[in-house]
Design an enzyme around this catalytic site. Structure first.
Site, PDB file in Angstrom:
ATOM      1  N   HIS A  57       0.845  -1.202   0.000  1.00 26.50           N
ATOM      2  CA  HIS A  57       0.000   0.000   0.000  1.00 26.50           C
ATOM      3  C   HIS A  57       0.877   1.247   0.000  1.00 26.50           C
ATOM      4  O   HIS A  57       1.567   1.525   0.981  1.00 26.50           O
ATOM      5  CB  HIS A  57      -0.899  -0.010   1.250  1.00 26.50           C
ATOM      6  CG  HIS A  57      -1.882   1.116   1.296  1.00 26.50           C
ATOM      7  ND1 HIS A  57      -3.241   0.915   1.285  1.00 26.50           N
ATOM      8  CD2 HIS A  57      -1.721   2.464   1.343  1.00 26.50           C
ATOM      9  CE1 HIS A  57      -3.868   2.078   1.338  1.00 26.50           C
ATOM     10  NE2 HIS A  57      -2.948   3.044   1.369  1.00 26.50           N
ATOM     11  N   HIS A  59       1.406   5.486  -1.889  1.00 20.61           N
ATOM     12  CA  HIS A  59       0.869   6.604  -2.682  1.00 20.61           C
ATOM     13  C   HIS A  59       2.032   7.261  -3.411  1.00 20.61           C
ATOM     14  O   HIS A  59       2.717   8.123  -2.866  1.00 20.61           O
ATOM     15  CB  HIS A  59       0.158   7.627  -1.788  1.00 20.61           C
ATOM     16  CG  HIS A  59      -1.072   7.078  -1.157  1.00 20.61           C
ATOM     17  ND1 HIS A  59      -2.339   7.284  -1.685  1.00 20.61           N
ATOM     18  CD2 HIS A  59      -1.243   6.288  -0.067  1.00 20.61           C
ATOM     19  CE1 HIS A  59      -3.225   6.657  -0.928  1.00 20.61           C
ATOM     20  NE2 HIS A  59      -2.586   6.046   0.057  1.00 20.61           N
ATOM     21  N   GLN A 152      -9.832   9.688  -4.036  1.00 23.15           N
ATOM     22  CA  GLN A 152      -9.468  10.324  -2.757  1.00 23.15           C
ATOM     23  C   GLN A 152     -10.585  11.213  -2.199  1.00 23.15           C
ATOM     24  O   GLN A 152     -10.822  11.256  -1.001  1.00 23.15           O
ATOM     25  CB  GLN A 152      -8.192  11.167  -2.965  1.00 23.15           C
ATOM     26  CG  GLN A 152      -7.787  12.059  -1.808  1.00 23.15           C
ATOM     27  CD  GLN A 152      -7.082  11.298  -0.697  1.00 23.15           C
ATOM     28  OE1 GLN A 152      -5.939  10.903  -0.821  1.00 23.15           O
ATOM     29  NE2 GLN A 152      -7.802  11.072   0.398  1.00 23.15           N
ATOM     30  N   HIS A 210      -9.340   1.940   0.809  1.00 23.80           N
ATOM     31  CA  HIS A 210      -9.097   2.561   2.103  1.00 23.80           C
ATOM     32  C   HIS A 210     -10.411   2.373   2.875  1.00 23.80           C
ATOM     33  O   HIS A 210     -11.444   2.900   2.458  1.00 23.80           O
ATOM     34  CB  HIS A 210      -8.807   4.040   1.944  1.00 23.80           C
ATOM     35  CG  HIS A 210      -7.443   4.349   1.404  1.00 23.80           C
ATOM     36  ND1 HIS A 210      -7.030   3.969   0.151  1.00 23.80           N
ATOM     37  CD2 HIS A 210      -6.405   5.018   1.963  1.00 23.80           C
ATOM     38  CE1 HIS A 210      -5.786   4.384  -0.030  1.00 23.80           C
ATOM     39  NE2 HIS A 210      -5.381   5.025   1.045  1.00 23.80           N
ATOM     40  N   GLU A 213     -10.692   4.037   7.830  1.00 19.84           N
ATOM     41  CA  GLU A 213      -9.448   4.651   8.312  1.00 19.84           C
ATOM     42  C   GLU A 213      -9.828   5.793   9.256  1.00 19.84           C
ATOM     43  O   GLU A 213      -9.761   6.972   8.903  1.00 19.84           O
ATOM     44  CB  GLU A 213      -8.578   5.168   7.156  1.00 19.84           C
ATOM     45  CG  GLU A 213      -7.201   5.618   7.658  1.00 19.84           C
ATOM     46  CD  GLU A 213      -6.319   6.200   6.570  1.00 19.84           C
ATOM     47  OE1 GLU A 213      -6.769   6.298   5.410  1.00 19.84           O
ATOM     48  OE2 GLU A 213      -5.173   6.575   6.885  1.00 19.84           O
ATOM     49  N   TRP A 315       0.897  13.541   4.481  1.00 22.66           N
ATOM     50  CA  TRP A 315       0.444  12.753   5.629  1.00 22.66           C
ATOM     51  C   TRP A 315       1.584  12.294   6.528  1.00 22.66           C
ATOM     52  O   TRP A 315       1.363  11.908   7.667  1.00 22.66           O
ATOM     53  CB  TRP A 315      -0.347  11.530   5.137  1.00 22.66           C
ATOM     54  CG  TRP A 315      -1.603  11.929   4.432  1.00 22.66           C
ATOM     55  CD1 TRP A 315      -2.813  12.185   5.030  1.00 22.66           C
ATOM     56  CD2 TRP A 315      -1.785  12.151   3.028  1.00 22.66           C
ATOM     57  NE1 TRP A 315      -3.719  12.547   4.069  1.00 22.66           N
ATOM     58  CE2 TRP A 315      -3.128  12.531   2.832  1.00 22.66           C
ATOM     59  CE3 TRP A 315      -0.952  12.063   1.919  1.00 22.66           C
ATOM     60  CZ2 TRP A 315      -3.654  12.831   1.574  1.00 22.66           C
ATOM     61  CZ3 TRP A 315      -1.457  12.356   0.669  1.00 22.66           C
ATOM     62  CH2 TRP A 315      -2.802  12.734   0.497  1.00 22.66           C
TER      63      TRP A 315
HETATM   64 FE   FE2 Z   1      -3.307   5.112   1.817  1.00 28.05          FE
END
Ligand code: FE2
Length: 423
Positions: A57, A59, A152, A210, A213, A315
Site C-alpha cells: 500500500h 501513494h 481520494q 481505504h 481509516e 500525511w
Molecule cells: Fe493510503
C-alpha cells in the site's frame, strides 16, 4: 553455464544454508550444494536471502512532496487530505513522474521490488494516472508497480469520480479503490462499497479500498465490504486497507467480524508507520495506537500484509521507503515480539504481500523469476532488529543494487573493534 550462483544462502524459515542457481533470469536449482560453473558467483556467507520486499500500500503520486506548499502541522488525516487538495492544482505529469522515479530508486535500494500504489483519480485531468502509468512502463524491468484507481475525494462525494474511475481503468489502471469512510454518510459509504465491488466483478478486477481509516468504533464499512465480497463471489480478490477503526471496535463485535472476514478471504493491509502517526490524534490519554488488530487477524487465518503508505508527503514527514522499518514498527505496535510472531511479521512484507497483490511466480523457488535480496543478517529477527543492510538486490538474475556491509570500526585507545551488532 549458470548466469549466477549464490552460495551459502540462508532462506527465511530455514536453519540450513543452501546454494541458489540462476539461469536465464530464473531460479534453476536450490540445493544444499551446487558446484556448477557460473558467470558470476556471490558468497552470501550465511546471511539471509529473502524474496524481494512487497509494499502492499503506497501513494506514489504524492510521495516526496513534503513542504509543498506547506507542512501538515496538526498531523491529522483530514489536514493531509486538505493539503493534498492545495497541492493538486500545481501538479504536472513531469513533477509527479520525477518524484515517483526517485521513490522507485529508494525502494529498489531497500530491496522492495513490488509496490501497489494508489493513484488519486479525483483530479479531472488524471495527471497522476498518466505519470504513474509511464513510471510503471519505464521501470517494469526492475520493479513491479500495481496501480489502484483511488477516488481520494470520495466515489460518490465527488460526482466526477464515477467517470474518472472509468477513464482510469480504460487507461490501464489495475485495481479498483475506494474510501467509504470519507463519503458524506455511512449509507453513502456503504453504497460506494457496493457500487465499486460490482464494478470490479463486472471487469474481473481486484479491489483495494481505504476502509474505516478512522478511530470511530462504529465505522462498519469492513462489514459491508465482506458482505459484497461474498455476494459477488470475489473471495480472495478484495483488500481492506487500514481498517484502523477495528482497533477501537467492541471486542464482542470483532469476535463476530473476524470469522466473516476469513470466510470471504479478505486481504488486510495495515500501515503501521502511518496508523501510529495519524490515528488517536483526537485522544488525550490513554492515546489509542490506531493500527488494526494484526495479531488477532493473523491468528484467525486472515492474510495480513503491510504497506509503507507514505514517504515525505502531506500525511507523513519521514521515511526512506524501507519495508523493514515498516515491519519493525508493526511488531512494536502489535506487540508481536515472540519468535514466531516476528517471523510472521517478516512474512507480512514478503509472501503475504505477494498473496494480497495476486502475484504469480513470487519466492525463491526453482522455476520462478530470479528476484532476491541478500541481507546483512542471519535471521529474520536480526533483519527486523537491525533494519539490516540490503547487500545485494537481484532482479531476474542481475544485481541491480549493491550496498557495502555496515561495519563501524571503533578506535578505543589501543583497542580496535569492528562491530556488526550481531551476537
Ligand atoms: Fe493510503
Amino acid at each position: 553455464m549458470l548466469d549466477l550462483l549464490v552460495k551459502n544462502a540462508r532462506l527465511p524459515h530455514c536453519t540450513q544454508c543452501c546454494d541458489i542457481a540462476i539461469h536465464d533470469g530464473h531460479f534453476s536449482e536450490i540445493a544444499p550444494q551446487i558446484d556448477a560453473l557460473a558467470s558470476r558467483s556471490i558468497d552470501a556467507a550465511g546471511f539471509l536471502v529473502s524474496p524481494p520486499f512487497v509494499d502492499s500500500h503506497f501513494h506514489m503520486d504524492s510521495t516526496l512532496s513534503y513542504g509543498q506548499p506547506r507542512v501538515n502541522e496538526s498531523g491529522t488525516l483530514l489536514e493531509g487530505i486538505a493539503l493534498w487538495g492545495e497541492l493538486k492544482p500545481n501538479l504536472t505529469v513531469e513533477s509527479i513522474q520525477e518524484r515517483a522515479e526517485t521513490l522507485c530508486h529508494w525502494a529498489i535500494a531497500r530491496g522492495t521490488l513490488v509496490i501497489r500504489s494508489h493513484v488519486d483519480i479525483s483530479d479531472d485531468r488524471l495527471l497522476a494516472v498518466q505519470a504513474l502509468l509511464e513510471v510503471r512502463r519505464k521501470y517494469a524491468a526492475w520493479l513491479d508497480l500495481q496501480l489502484v484507481a483511488f477516488p481520494q475525494d470520495g466515489y460518490l462525494r465527488y460526482a466526477n469520480n464515477r467517470s474518472n474511475l472509468a477513464r482510469a481503468l480504460a487507461m490501464g489502471v489495475d485495481v479498483i479503490g475506494g474510501i467509504p469512510h470519507f463519503e458524506r454518510t455511512m449509507a453513502e459509504g456503504a453504497a460506494s462499497v457496493k457500487a465499486l465491488c460490482e464494478l470490479a466483478a463486472d471487469h474481473g478486477l481486484l479491489v483495494d479500498m481505504h476502509c474505516d481509516e478512522s478511530d470511530d468504533p462504529w465505522s462498519r464499512h469492513i462489514e459491508t465490504l465482506v458482505f459484497e465480497t461474498r455476494r459477488l463471489g470475489l473471495e480472495g480478490r478484495v483488500t481492506g486497507s487500514h481498517l484502523t477503526s477495528m482497533h477501537s471496535m467492541d471486542n464482542y463485535y470483532v469476535s463476530k467480524l473476524l470469522p466473516l472476514m476469513r470466510e470471504a478471504d479478505i486481504q488486510v493491509v495495515a500501515n503501521p508507520l502511518i496508523n501510529i502517526t495519524l490515528q488517536g490524534r483526537h485522544d488525550s490519554y490513554p492515546k489509542r495506537r490506531g493500527m488494526t488488530r494484526v495479531k488477532e487477524l493473523l491468528r484467525s487465518g486472515i492474510n495480513v500484509s503491510l504497506g509503507h503508505d507514505c514517504v515525505m508527503d502531506p500525511w507523513y514527514s519521514l521515511g526512506s521507503h524501507d519495508m523493514l522499518e515498516v515491519a519493525h514498527m508493526g511488531l512494536h505496535v502489535a506487540q508481536m515480539t515472540g519468535t514466531t510472531e516476528m517471523a510472521a511479521m517478516f512474512d507480512t512484507i514478503t509472501i503475504n504481500g505477494a498473496r494480497t497483490l495476486g502475484l504469480k511466480g513470487y519466492g525463491v523457488v526453482a522455476g520462478n523469476p530470479a528476484d532476491l535480496v541478500i541481507l546483512q543478517a542471519r535471521t529474520v529477527q536480526d533483519a527486523l532488529r537491525l533494519r539490516a543492510a540490503r547487500l545485494f538486490v537481484i532482479r531476474r538474475g542481475q544485481v541491480i543494487s549493491q550496498t557495502d556491509p555496515v561495519m563501524p570500526n571503533l578506535h578505543l585507545g589501543v583497542q580496535e573493534h569492528s562491530i556488526d551488532f550481531m551476537l
